[in-house]
Design a protein around this motif. Sequence first.
Motif, PDB file in Angstrom:
ATOM      1  N   LEU A 150       0.727  -1.694   0.432  1.00 31.65           N
ATOM      2  CA  LEU A 150      -0.012   0.066  -0.128  1.00 31.65           C
ATOM      3  C   LEU A 150       0.820   1.138   0.001  1.00 31.65           C
ATOM      4  O   LEU A 150       0.441   2.175  -0.659  1.00 31.65           O
ATOM      5  CB  LEU A 150      -1.102   0.073   1.636  1.00 31.65           C
ATOM      6  N   SER A 151       1.937   1.121   0.980  1.00 37.20           N
ATOM      7  CA  SER A 151       2.887   2.637   0.777  1.00 37.20           C
ATOM      8  C   SER A 151       3.327   2.657  -0.514  1.00 37.20           C
ATOM      9  O   SER A 151       3.855   3.871  -1.162  1.00 37.20           O
ATOM     10  CB  SER A 151       4.097   2.585   2.017  1.00 37.20           C
ATOM     11  N   LEU A 152       3.411   1.666  -0.973  1.00 35.67           N
ATOM     12  CA  LEU A 152       4.540   1.928  -2.439  1.00 35.67           C
ATOM     13  C   LEU A 152       3.589   2.031  -3.175  1.00 35.67           C
ATOM     14  O   LEU A 152       3.931   2.740  -4.383  1.00 35.67           O
ATOM     15  CB  LEU A 152       5.448   0.317  -3.239  1.00 35.67           C
ATOM     16  N   SER A 153       2.573   1.437  -3.464  1.00 37.09           N
ATOM     17  CA  SER A 153       1.594   2.270  -5.032  1.00 37.09           C
ATOM     18  C   SER A 153       0.948   3.488  -4.171  1.00 37.09           C
ATOM     19  O   SER A 153       0.402   4.668  -5.336  1.00 37.09           O
ATOM     20  CB  SER A 153       0.111   1.204  -4.591  1.00 37.09           C
ATOM     21  N   LEU A 154       1.286   4.337  -2.680  1.00 29.89           N
ATOM     22  CA  LEU A 154       1.172   5.995  -2.451  1.00 29.89           C
ATOM     23  C   LEU A 154       1.993   6.675  -3.351  1.00 29.89           C
ATOM     24  O   LEU A 154       1.998   7.992  -2.902  1.00 29.89           O
ATOM     25  CB  LEU A 154      -0.018   5.423  -1.066  1.00 29.89           C
ATOM     26  N   TYR A 155       3.178   6.315  -3.143  1.00 26.05           N
ATOM     27  CA  TYR A 155       4.850   7.148  -3.435  1.00 26.05           C
ATOM     28  C   TYR A 155       4.483   7.043  -4.660  1.00 26.05           C
ATOM     29  O   TYR A 155       4.018   7.395  -5.700  1.00 26.05           O
ATOM     30  CB  TYR A 155       5.922   6.185  -3.026  1.00 26.05           C
ATOM     31  N   LYS A 156       5.154   8.909  -4.434  1.00 28.27           N
ATOM     32  CA  LYS A 156       3.769   9.663  -5.669  1.00 28.27           C
ATOM     33  C   LYS A 156       5.735  10.276  -6.462  1.00 28.27           C
ATOM     34  O   LYS A 156       6.327  10.279  -5.762  1.00 28.27           O
ATOM     35  CB  LYS A 156       3.662  10.927  -5.114  1.00 28.27           C
ATOM     36  N   VAL A 157       5.817   9.578  -7.752  1.00 30.16           N
ATOM     37  CA  VAL A 157       6.549  10.002  -8.287  1.00 30.16           C
ATOM     38  C   VAL A 157       6.152  11.237  -9.367  1.00 30.16           C
ATOM     39  O   VAL A 157       5.531  11.435 -10.122  1.00 30.16           O
ATOM     40  CB  VAL A 157       7.016   8.507  -9.126  1.00 30.16           C
ATOM     41  N   ASP A 158       7.493  11.870  -9.256  1.00 28.74           N
ATOM     42  CA  ASP A 158       7.100  13.488  -9.849  1.00 28.74           C
ATOM     43  C   ASP A 158       8.012  12.967 -11.278  1.00 28.74           C
ATOM     44  O   ASP A 158       9.032  12.843 -11.443  1.00 28.74           O
ATOM     45  CB  ASP A 158       8.112  14.294  -8.842  1.00 28.74           C
ATOM     46  N   ALA A 159       7.014  13.531 -12.024  1.00 28.44           N
ATOM     47  CA  ALA A 159       7.239  13.677 -13.606  1.00 28.44           C
ATOM     48  C   ALA A 159       7.722  14.502 -13.882  1.00 28.44           C
ATOM     49  O   ALA A 159       7.990  16.139 -12.868  1.00 28.44           O
ATOM     50  CB  ALA A 159       5.902  13.794 -14.455  1.00 28.44           C
ATOM     51  N   LEU A 160       8.685  14.708 -14.272  1.00 23.83           N
ATOM     52  CA  LEU A 160       9.814  15.479 -15.344  1.00 23.83           C
ATOM     53  C   LEU A 160       9.029  17.065 -15.973  1.00 23.83           C
ATOM     54  O   LEU A 160       7.938  16.869 -16.733  1.00 23.83           O
ATOM     55  CB  LEU A 160      10.655  14.924 -16.708  1.00 23.83           C
ATOM     56  N   ARG A 161       9.865  18.163 -15.743  1.00 28.98           N
ATOM     57  CA  ARG A 161       9.436  19.187 -16.059  1.00 28.98           C
ATOM     58  C   ARG A 161      10.203  20.062 -16.593  1.00 28.98           C
ATOM     59  O   ARG A 161      11.215  19.734 -16.519  1.00 28.98           O
ATOM     60  CB  ARG A 161       8.483  20.566 -14.481  1.00 28.98           C
ATOM     61  N   CYS A 162       9.684  20.267 -18.024  1.00 27.47           N
ATOM     62  CA  CYS A 162      10.368  21.014 -18.667  1.00 27.47           C
ATOM     63  C   CYS A 162      10.051  22.154 -19.021  1.00 27.47           C
ATOM     64  O   CYS A 162       8.458  22.544 -19.294  1.00 27.47           O
ATOM     65  CB  CYS A 162      10.858  20.800 -20.009  1.00 27.47           C
ATOM     66  N   TYR A 163      10.739  23.267 -19.906  1.00 27.31           N
ATOM     67  CA  TYR A 163      10.149  24.675 -19.719  1.00 27.31           C
ATOM     68  C   TYR A 163       9.948  24.445 -21.648  1.00 27.31           C
ATOM     69  O   TYR A 163      10.347  23.083 -22.367  1.00 27.31           O
ATOM     70  CB  TYR A 163      11.396  25.498 -19.957  1.00 27.31           C
ATOM     71  N   SER A 164       8.762  24.462 -21.959  1.00 26.81           N
ATOM     72  CA  SER A 164       7.735  24.456 -23.706  1.00 26.81           C
ATOM     73  C   SER A 164       7.427  25.494 -24.024  1.00 26.81           C
ATOM     74  O   SER A 164       6.658  26.619 -23.522  1.00 26.81           O
ATOM     75  CB  SER A 164       6.689  23.340 -22.942  1.00 26.81           C
ATOM     76  N   CYS A 165       7.834  25.571 -25.668  1.00 27.29           N
ATOM     77  CA  CYS A 165       7.883  26.802 -26.179  1.00 27.29           C
ATOM     78  C   CYS A 165       7.942  25.972 -27.559  1.00 27.29           C
ATOM     79  O   CYS A 165       8.239  25.397 -27.847  1.00 27.29           O
ATOM     80  CB  CYS A 165       8.864  27.770 -26.559  1.00 27.29           C
ATOM     81  N   SER A 166       7.062  27.433 -27.890  1.00 27.54           N
ATOM     82  CA  SER A 166       7.213  26.682 -29.660  1.00 27.54           C
ATOM     83  C   SER A 166       7.636  28.361 -31.393  1.00 27.54           C
ATOM     84  O   SER A 166       6.630  28.801 -30.566  1.00 27.54           O
ATOM     85  CB  SER A 166       6.016  26.013 -30.464  1.00 27.54           C
ATOM     86  N   SER A 167       8.726  27.571 -31.462  1.00 29.44           N
ATOM     87  CA  SER A 167       8.727  28.813 -32.447  1.00 29.44           C
ATOM     88  C   SER A 167       9.146  30.058 -32.519  1.00 29.44           C
ATOM     89  O   SER A 167       8.359  31.341 -32.108  1.00 29.44           O
ATOM     90  CB  SER A 167       8.271  29.489 -33.305  1.00 29.44           C
ATOM     91  N   VAL A 168      10.108  30.569 -30.753  1.00 31.61           N
ATOM     92  CA  VAL A 168       9.845  31.558 -30.164  1.00 31.61           C
ATOM     93  C   VAL A 168      11.224  32.395 -30.782  1.00 31.61           C
ATOM     94  O   VAL A 168      11.885  31.446 -30.467  1.00 31.61           O
ATOM     95  CB  VAL A 168       9.852  31.197 -28.650  1.00 31.61           C
ATOM     96  N   THR A 169      11.587  33.458 -30.632  1.00 36.41           N
ATOM     97  CA  THR A 169      12.983  34.104 -30.984  1.00 36.41           C
ATOM     98  C   THR A 169      13.733  34.440 -29.543  1.00 36.41           C
ATOM     99  O   THR A 169      14.460  34.979 -29.270  1.00 36.41           O
ATOM    100  CB  THR A 169      12.526  35.497 -31.358  1.00 36.41           C
TER     101      THR A 169
END
Length: 136
Positions: free
Chosen positions: A10-29
């Motif tokens: 139960l404790s392993l199933s409740l363990y939260k794994v944070d996903a990777l966070r990245c800056y995100s943009c498209s066609s920016v100068t």
Amino acid sequence: MRTLSFILLLSLSLYKVDALRCYSCSSVTSNADCNQNIKQCLEPLDTCMTTEDIAGDKKIMVKQCASFATCQGAEDGAGLDPFGDGNVVTCCSTDLCNNVAVATAKPSSGATTIHIHTALLLLPIGVLSLLSKYYR
């Protein structure tokens, strides 16, 4: 023992794994504009990828989540010509690691290209020379 196993499971199933966070943009100068958006990467995207396309004095930046294999392939295929035009790709895999603009790599020198072309031209001549000695 069963209770202990159940609690552990139960404790392993409740363990939260944070996903990777990245800056995100498209066609920016601008890097500052690009760093306004943060995206949480979903599996199988485990890498932050930054691409900078350069043409003369114009630069376009794209930041996104990618798989490691995709980013590595793009990074391996990227490059600048002797005039500094082309694209540069960087890959990283920690939270918000793509916060800076891609460091512009130095273009390959024309001398290197000439040496490679000369070697490729001389290779068939060498092979033909060896074959002619062998068949005499």
